[in-house]
Design an enzyme around this catalytic site. Structure first.
Site, PDB file in Angstrom:
ATOM      1  N   ASP A   8      49.437  29.738  33.282  1.00  0.00           N
ATOM      2  CA  ASP A   8      51.021  30.028  33.680  1.00  0.00           C
ATOM      3  C   ASP A   8      51.652  27.795  33.227  1.00  0.00           C
ATOM      4  O   ASP A   8      50.640  27.057  32.627  1.00  0.00           O
ATOM      5  CB  ASP A   8      51.342  29.840  34.898  1.00  0.00           C
ATOM      6  CG  ASP A   8      50.485  29.310  36.212  1.00  0.00           C
ATOM      7  OD1 ASP A   8      50.077  27.912  35.823  1.00  0.00           O
ATOM      8  OD2 ASP A   8      50.949  29.607  37.325  1.00  0.00           O
ATOM      9  N   CYS A  65      45.479  28.377  36.120  1.00  0.00           N
ATOM     10  CA  CYS A  65      46.494  28.641  36.353  1.00  0.00           C
ATOM     11  C   CYS A  65      46.682  27.746  37.707  1.00  0.00           C
ATOM     12  O   CYS A  65      46.040  26.629  37.130  1.00  0.00           O
ATOM     13  CB  CYS A  65      46.962  29.318  37.176  1.00  0.00           C
ATOM     14  SG  CYS A  65      46.757  30.044  39.280  1.00  0.00           S
ATOM     15  N   THR A  67      45.476  27.140  41.054  1.00  0.00           N
ATOM     16  CA  THR A  67      44.390  26.864  41.478  1.00  0.00           C
ATOM     17  C   THR A  67      42.803  28.118  40.605  1.00  0.00           C
ATOM     18  O   THR A  67      42.372  27.913  41.722  1.00  0.00           O
ATOM     19  CB  THR A  67      44.841  28.010  42.876  1.00  0.00           C
ATOM     20  OG1 THR A  67      45.914  28.504  42.422  1.00  0.00           O
ATOM     21  CG2 THR A  67      45.439  26.742  43.916  1.00  0.00           C
ATOM     22  N   HIS A  98      24.831  37.991  37.145  1.00  0.00           N
ATOM     23  CA  HIS A  98      25.010  39.254  38.046  1.00  0.00           C
ATOM     24  C   HIS A  98      26.415  40.137  38.116  1.00  0.00           C
ATOM     25  O   HIS A  98      25.690  41.518  38.008  1.00  0.00           O
ATOM     26  CB  HIS A  98      25.195  39.124  39.988  1.00  0.00           C
ATOM     27  CG  HIS A  98      23.626  37.984  39.800  1.00  0.00           C
ATOM     28  ND1 HIS A  98      23.763  37.798  41.329  1.00  0.00           N
ATOM     29  CD2 HIS A  98      22.972  37.137  38.903  1.00  0.00           C
ATOM     30  CE1 HIS A  98      22.750  36.450  41.385  1.00  0.00           C
ATOM     31  NE2 HIS A  98      21.959  36.252  40.074  1.00  0.00           N
ATOM     32  N   HIS A 133      21.531  44.616  38.521  1.00  0.00           N
ATOM     33  CA  HIS A 133      23.321  44.490  38.943  1.00  0.00           C
ATOM     34  C   HIS A 133      24.019  45.734  38.323  1.00  0.00           C
ATOM     35  O   HIS A 133      24.925  45.430  38.061  1.00  0.00           O
ATOM     36  CB  HIS A 133      23.549  43.046  38.124  1.00  0.00           C
ATOM     37  CG  HIS A 133      22.273  41.953  39.162  1.00  0.00           C
ATOM     38  ND1 HIS A 133      22.485  41.095  40.073  1.00  0.00           N
ATOM     39  CD2 HIS A 133      21.506  41.325  38.371  1.00  0.00           C
ATOM     40  CE1 HIS A 133      22.250  40.508  40.727  1.00  0.00           C
ATOM     41  NE2 HIS A 133      20.854  40.208  39.853  1.00  0.00           N
TER      42      HIS A 133
HETATM   43  C1  RB5 Z   1      51.986  27.937  40.549  1.00  0.00           C
HETATM   44  O1  RB5 Z   1      53.202  26.637  40.942  1.00  0.00           O
HETATM   45  C2  RB5 Z   1      51.156  27.549  41.391  1.00  0.00           C
HETATM   46  O2  RB5 Z   1      51.549  28.914  41.992  1.00  0.00           O
HETATM   47  C3  RB5 Z   1      50.020  28.888  40.461  1.00  0.00           C
HETATM   48  O3  RB5 Z   1      50.071  28.073  39.576  1.00  0.00           O
HETATM   49  C4  RB5 Z   1      48.899  29.457  40.877  1.00  0.00           C
HETATM   50  O4  RB5 Z   1      48.365  28.111  41.333  1.00  0.00           O
HETATM   51  C5  RB5 Z   1      49.016  30.561  41.809  1.00  0.00           C
HETATM   52  O5  RB5 Z   1      47.825  31.118  42.167  1.00  0.00           O
END
Ligand code: RB5
Length: 147
Positions: A8, A65, A67, A98, A133
């Site tokens: 994203d 993304c 996080t 694993h 595993h």
């Molecule tokens: C986008 O702002 C953010 O929410 C997305 O990139 C991600 O971190 C979602 O888990």
């Protein structure tokens, strides 16, 4: 290997760096978007990336993304996908050994790009150990196929 990659807006910048890095390691890359830093919904990109791996159109998938959490949750909804969110190379090695993870999730707002490169390199270079595993993965696969 043939790697499908998707992101994203929170992962766009890292993808632009990771694509040539992957190619430099000898892999081919299919870029499934998004293609700029405009705001999008991560599920619209992580799910098709998971589908591409599940259909064996790609050997592995990498999703990015902000996080790494959103893309990993989405990718793991696709049957046959084992997507691991990694924040260090030890996790990358162990999830290959694993869990036989077939997708890697990264957080572009959580780790630095050099760490991301190291994680990617280790994850791609490490083989699945199998043995006990495999039994554990078989239980997940069985659960998926019964639903
Ligand atoms: C986008 O702002 C953010 O929410 C997305 O990139 C991600 O971190 C979602 O888990």
């Amino acid at each position: 290997m043939n790697i499908a990659i998707a992101n994203d807006h929170g992962g766009y910048e890292y993808k632009q760096i990771l694509i040539p890095f992957l190619q430099g390691l000898g892999h081919s890359v299919v870029d499934l978007g998004c293609h700029d830093s405009g705001s999008v919904d991560y599920a619209d990109f992580a799910l098709p990336c998971g589908e591409a791996v599940a259909r064996s159109e790609a050997d592995r998938g990498i999703v990015i993304c902000g996080t790494g959490i959103g893309v990993s949750i989405a990718a793991n909804k696709v049957k046959g996908i084992r997507c691991a969110l990694c924040t260090d190379p030890l996790m990358a090695r162990l999830t290959r050994e694993h869990n036989d993870s077939n997708m890697l999730a990264l957080g572009g707002r959580i780790i630095g790009i050099e760490l991301a490169k190291e994680i990617v390199a280790v994850w791609l270079a490490t083989d699945f150990t199998g043995g006990r595993h495999q039994n554990r993965i078989d239980k997940i696969t069985r659960y998926e196929s019964e639903r």
